[in-house]
Design a protein around this motif. Structure first.
Motif, PDB file in Angstrom:
ATOM      1  N   GLN A 143      37.277  11.749  16.707  1.00 10.84           N
ATOM      2  CA  GLN A 143      38.705  11.880  16.078  1.00 10.84           C
ATOM      3  C   GLN A 143      38.829  12.217  14.832  1.00 10.84           C
ATOM      4  OE1 GLN A 143      39.354   7.693  16.265  1.00 10.84           O
ATOM      5  NE2 GLN A 143      40.426   7.305  17.942  1.00 10.84           N
ATOM      6  N   LEU A 144      37.596  12.260  14.014  1.00  5.61           N
ATOM      7  CA  LEU A 144      37.793  13.212  12.823  1.00  5.61           C
ATOM      8  C   LEU A 144      37.505  14.402  12.838  1.00  5.61           C
ATOM      9  CD1 LEU A 144      35.667  10.724  10.595  1.00  5.61           C
ATOM     10  CD2 LEU A 144      38.122  11.146  10.547  1.00  5.61           C
ATOM     11  N   ALA A 145      36.730  14.857  14.188  1.00  4.00           N
ATOM     12  CA  ALA A 145      36.738  16.504  14.500  1.00  4.00           C
ATOM     13  C   ALA A 145      38.261  16.964  14.552  1.00  4.00           C
ATOM     14  CB  ALA A 145      36.034  16.780  15.679  1.00  4.00           C
ATOM     15  N   ILE A 146      39.139  16.234  14.965  1.00  4.82           N
ATOM     16  CA  ILE A 146      40.488  16.761  15.273  1.00  4.82           C
ATOM     17  C   ILE A 146      41.310  16.653  14.166  1.00  4.82           C
ATOM     18  CG2 ILE A 146      42.521  16.263  16.580  1.00  4.82           C
ATOM     19  CD1 ILE A 146      40.482  17.468  18.424  1.00  4.82           C
ATOM     20  N   PHE A 147      41.261  15.529  13.391  1.00  2.70           N
ATOM     21  CA  PHE A 147      42.080  15.290  12.141  1.00  2.70           C
ATOM     22  C   PHE A 147      41.117  14.732  11.063  1.00  2.70           C
ATOM     23  CE2 PHE A 147      45.667  14.755  14.949  1.00  2.70           C
ATOM     24  CZ  PHE A 147      46.402  16.085  14.824  1.00  2.70           C
ATOM     25  N   GLN A 156      40.238  25.634  15.174  1.00  6.07           N
ATOM     26  CA  GLN A 156      40.478  24.329  15.689  1.00  6.07           C
ATOM     27  C   GLN A 156      41.605  23.521  15.432  1.00  6.07           C
ATOM     28  OE1 GLN A 156      37.931  23.169  17.750  1.00  6.07           O
ATOM     29  NE2 GLN A 156      36.793  25.064  17.335  1.00  6.07           N
ATOM     30  N   PHE A 157      42.133  22.635  16.097  1.00  8.09           N
ATOM     31  CA  PHE A 157      43.328  21.708  15.775  1.00  8.09           C
ATOM     32  C   PHE A 157      43.275  21.236  14.452  1.00  8.09           C
ATOM     33  CE2 PHE A 157      43.447  22.000  20.433  1.00  8.09           C
ATOM     34  CZ  PHE A 157      44.705  22.601  20.676  1.00  8.09           C
ATOM     35  N   GLY A 158      42.044  20.978  13.934  1.00 11.94           N
ATOM     36  CA  GLY A 158      41.734  19.654  13.186  1.00 11.94           C
ATOM     37  C   GLY A 158      42.016  19.941  11.619  1.00 11.94           C
ATOM     38  N   ALA A 172      40.762   8.670  24.443  1.00 15.70           N
ATOM     39  CA  ALA A 172      40.101   8.716  23.212  1.00 15.70           C
ATOM     40  C   ALA A 172      40.813   9.511  22.229  1.00 15.70           C
ATOM     41  CB  ALA A 172      38.676   9.466  23.573  1.00 15.70           C
ATOM     42  N   LEU A 173      41.457  10.301  22.546  1.00 16.45           N
ATOM     43  CA  LEU A 173      42.390  10.990  21.717  1.00 16.45           C
ATOM     44  C   LEU A 173      43.989  11.109  21.762  1.00 16.45           C
ATOM     45  CD1 LEU A 173      40.398  14.668  21.350  1.00 16.45           C
ATOM     46  CD2 LEU A 173      39.949  12.446  19.628  1.00 16.45           C
ATOM     47  N   ALA A 204      48.404  12.453  12.588  1.00 15.87           N
ATOM     48  CA  ALA A 204      48.110  12.951  11.305  1.00 15.87           C
ATOM     49  C   ALA A 204      49.242  13.041  10.831  1.00 15.87           C
ATOM     50  CB  ALA A 204      47.263  14.042  11.093  1.00 15.87           C
ATOM     51  N   TYR A 205      49.577  12.310   9.591  1.00 20.69           N
ATOM     52  CA  TYR A 205      50.671  12.399   8.765  1.00 20.69           C
ATOM     53  C   TYR A 205      50.497  13.109   7.514  1.00 20.69           C
ATOM     54  CZ  TYR A 205      52.433   8.903  11.650  1.00 20.69           C
ATOM     55  OH  TYR A 205      52.735   8.321  12.851  1.00 20.69           O
TER      56      TYR A 205
END
Length: 829
Positions: A514-518, A625-627, A441-442, A447-448
């Protein structure tokens, strides 16, 4: 190529040291009085009692340039620490990080060269991840050239004559970037008499250091100086994943200067330098876990058990880690400058033109574990800066003044890559979501980040010293400053298949995760402003060797932009543009002090008391968070730093000297009502509608949206800090050489301090003390051989603790160096 240069330098320097020692011995036997006046002056300047006091050997003054002119440090009405080049070498203080052990109110913290903080009296730069969008607060100057990035502080000092640490705002002469103070580094200059020096050190942990410098005339009007330095050492932490020692040292530096004196009134100095670091760095070790308010099955111990993970050691002083991301910390700094000094009438006109660059190529393990959570974290950047300063100095019996203009332009470009691995799904997605059991999933989510900063500044300044009587001097100063910052930040997000993930459109559970991460984002923040600074100092000589002074300064630190992105609104779609910029800091500073010498100037005692009030303090806010972003800047309401500093040194004879420097610093947030919460109050459901947050460390509890940390201590600040040392020697003859055997000791102690922007029960670092010893034999002609041991009692201590991302309760840390020992041989010729 670097290894070849290093081996060649080491071999050459060993040969030079040995040859110079033999030559010096013969020269001493043949003509003991032939020691050059330059060497004698250097010995006087570098006497260890200069540390923290500006004290000097009996009958000779320590000359400083703190007010942009040469004068005795005891005549300067400000708190200043002076450390000579010889004492820097003998104590192993070869960069700012080591220098803090000699100057109690200087604080240095570095998780890698980019994320480095240098503070004075607890003030300077926000503690945490570096944001290029603000100034650093402690100005670093090398031979009058401003170094805008604090990363320069991580390099070895190269052919240094002395270092002045100016405490308190220095905005009039040093600019907007010195609200906390300045570090003024002076290197040895080209000479028209031939001279040289060579030094080699070896020690445990495969430590090798070589330094060499040579200076002399090329013609009647042209002189040159060349200096080179190399430091390498095996790391102090073992990574069981890569089977490598990390936290190593691998530094190489080169500096060249040409001095042209076409007439008796004009001198032109052309200087160039280049330094590179390529260490296996920078990592961390597991320290502890603390309970947060995240659901219990999403805290560190439960997550680690679910993934079958156990830290390689739970004792941080085993110095073991298992970081699974390759580490890299390639760092290059250099530049060139032209300084022109022209005696015009009764004064001197000085022009300093400089270009500097900084290239940074890192790779970090940002999850602080051996799990493939964050598989890649790297934000390389390239900086170029250009400065031009023009000033005129005038001195007379009644009036001294400095007037000048300063211009600055900087551009920084950064290209970031953040990528997650196969353990990220289980770590970051709630177990109630079936995606948490899907490693794909992740995995590969990337992210660039692209960003640039254009920073332009210009200033006019002046400072006047009016000697109303021989005893009473009034010193007003003013500075008018203009700043403009233009930034750009873009984050684009892609899945493992290379498909770009955009905001809006259809939302699936996978896309939501995914958007919760990046989260994609693009902003172009800008800031511009005029500011006016001023200060006023009155000083009075009660007696020839007793000076009283009092200062008031109204200063500022330029506003800035959030160069690393901003938080998103509750819809997770809209950037919060109103926090894209941060306001300037407004600084009010009050200080009074006394500088004294007595017992025929054998004893120096200086005392200062101070208070600094800052409104709109630029604080670093870390995201849990990582996000969305790693950290951003916000204005705290108010901060205060106040305290007392005392410096004492005594040199009753040529055979003994000692010093003690101490500081009490009370640095607190006066008002910060919407600060980020510490980990024990983070990770739960955010309180809304009058809900009462649960007690700290309640799993699955209710967390406050933010925390009021007013009245709590600023990070990195010990209330009590001391440095002290002594050296004793006795004349003797060894191996046919007349000289002296000596024994030296230097120590430091500091009380506990917080290692998190919001003080946490999990990130207080206990106070510690360090003790260093040296013993050796030296001759008047400059030959010196000695053994040394640093952290002699092998004290276990932390330089920094870090909160792991994700509110899991993980605390990682950087242990300080263990006991190190070795031998040094050096000689002047």
């Amino acid at each position: 190529m670097t290894s070849f240069v290093r081996r060649t330098l080491l071999a050459t320097t060993v040969l030079a040291s040995a040859t110079a020692g033999i030559t010096a011995a013969h020269a001493e036997d043949a003509a003991p009085a032939a020691a050059t006046s330059a060497s004698a002056a250097a010995d006087e300047q570098d006497n260890p009692t200069s540390v923290g006091t500006g004290a000097h050997d009996r009958g000779g003054d320590i000359v400083v340039t703190a007010r942009r002119r040469q004068e005795s440090s005891q005549e300067v009405p400000l708190a200043i620490s002076v450390v000579g080049g010889e004492h820097i070498d003998s104590t192993g203080s070869f960069n700012v990080g080591r220098l803090q052990q000699l100057t109690p109110t200087l604080q240095y913290y570095s998780s890698n060269p980019r994320n480095t903080a240098v503070n004075i009296r607890g003030l300077g730069v926000p503690f945490g991840l570096t944001n290029d969008g603000i100034e650093q607060g402690v100005g670093i100057y090398v031979d009058d050239v401003y170094n805008s990035r604090v990363a320069s502080a991580t390099f070895d000092f190269l052919d240094v004559a002395q270092i002045e640490v100016l405490r308190g705002p220095q905005g009039t002469l040093y600019g907007k970037n010195t609200t906390a103070g300045a570090i003024n580094i002076t290197t040895n200059q080209p000479t028209f008499d031939f001279e040289g020096k060579a030094e080699v050190s070896i020690g445990n942990y495969n430590f090798k250091q070589a330094k060499a410098a040579i200076s002399g005339p090329l013609s009647d009007t042209l002189a040159a100086r060349l200096a080179v330095s190399s430091t390498s050492r095996r790391g102090t932490i073992y990574n069981v994943t890569s089977n490598q020692w990390i936290q190593s040292q691998d530094n190489l530096g080169l500096r060249g200067q040409l001095l042209w004196k076409p007439t008796g009134t004009v001198e032109v100095t052309l200087a160039g330098d280049f330094s590179t670091q390529d260490a296996n760095c920078c990592g961390s070790v597991y320290v502890r876990t603390g309970t947060t308010q995240r659901a219990l099955n999403r805290q560190f111990e439960a997550l680690a058990a679910a993934l079958g993970y156990e830290p390689v050691s739970r004792n941080p002083f085993d110095r073991l880690t298992d970081l699974d991301t390759p580490l890299r910390a390639k760092n290059k700094v250099g530049g060139a400058s032209v300084r022109v000094k022209w005696d015009v009438g009764p004064g001197t006109l000085t022009s300093i033109t400089a270009w500097r660059f900084w290239d940074w190529d890192p790779s970090n393990d940002r999850d602080f574990t051996g799990l493939p959570i964050v598989s890649k974290s790297q934000n390389p950047s390239q900086q170029d800066q250009y400065t031009q300063e023009l000033r005129y100095n005038y001195s007379s019996d009644r009036i001294d003044f400095v007037v000048g203009a300063f211009g600055f332009y900087q551009r920084i470009d950064t290209q970031g890559t953040e990528e997650h691995g196969s353990a990220s799904s289980r770590w970051n997605i709630s177990p109630s979501n079936s995606l948490s059991n899907d490693p794909t999933a992740l995995d590969g989510l990337v992210a660039y980040n692209s960003q640039y900063l254009k920073n332009t500044s210009a200033a006019l300044y002046g400072q006047l010293s009016w000697h109303i009587t021989p005893e009473l001097t009034l010193q007003p100063g003013v500075r008018l400053n203009y700043d403009k910052k233009e930034g750009f930040y873009q984050r684009r997000v892609f899945d493992a298949a290379g498909n770009e993930i955009l905001l809006g459109g259809d939302s699936t559970p996978l896309k939501t995760a995914q958007l919760a991460i990046f989260t994609p984002q693009e902003i172009s923040p800008t800031f511009s402003d005029w500011n006016f600074s001023y200060d006023f100092t009155a000083s009075y000589k009660v007696a020839p060797d007793v000076l009283l002074y009092a200062t008031y300064a109204k200063s500022f630190k330029s506003g800035g932009i959030n160069q690393n992105g901003v938080p998103m609104a509750s819809d997770n779609m809209t950037p919060l543009y109103d926090v894209a910029t941060v306001k300037p800091e407004s600084v009010h500073h009050y200080e009074a002090g006394i500088k004294t010498q007595f017992w025929d100037r054998r004893v120096t005692f200086n005392l200062s008391i101070f208070r600094t009030d800052i409104k709109n303090y630029q604080a670093n806010v870390n995201n849990g968070q990582f996000g969305v972003l790693r950290g951003y800047l916000a204005n705290a309401g108010a901060v205060r730093s106040q305290g007392v500093e005392a410096d004492f040194s005594v040199r009753p004879s040529e055979r003994f000297n000692a010093y003690v420097n101490g500081a009490y610093t009370d640095a607190k947030y006066r008002k910060f009502v919407d600060a980020p919460c510490p980990p024990e109050l983070s990770g739960g459901t955010t309180a809304v509608g009058g809900q009462t947050p649960d007690a700290p460390g309640t799993p699955g509890g209710i967390s406050p949206a933010n925390c009021d940390i007013s009245g709590q201590r600023l990070p990195g600040v010990s209330e009590w800090s001391f440095s002290f040392g002594a050296e004793v020697n006795t004349p003797t003859k060894l191996l046919g050489k007349e000289g002296e055997v000596y024994f030296g000791y230097d120590g430091s102690v500091r009380s506990n301090f917080s290692s998190n922007p919001s003080p946490s029960a999990y990130t207080w670092i206990d106070g510690y003390s360090l003790h260093n010893f040296r013993a050796g034999f030296r001759t008047q002609s400059g030959f010196d051989v000695y053994g040394w041991v640093r952290n002699a009692f092998d004290e276990n201590y932390f330089e920094q603790l870090m909160v792991g991302p994700g509110n899991t309760g993980l605390i990682a840390g950087l242990p300080g160096d263990p006991r190190t020992w070795g031998f040094t041989i050096k000689s002047n010729f």
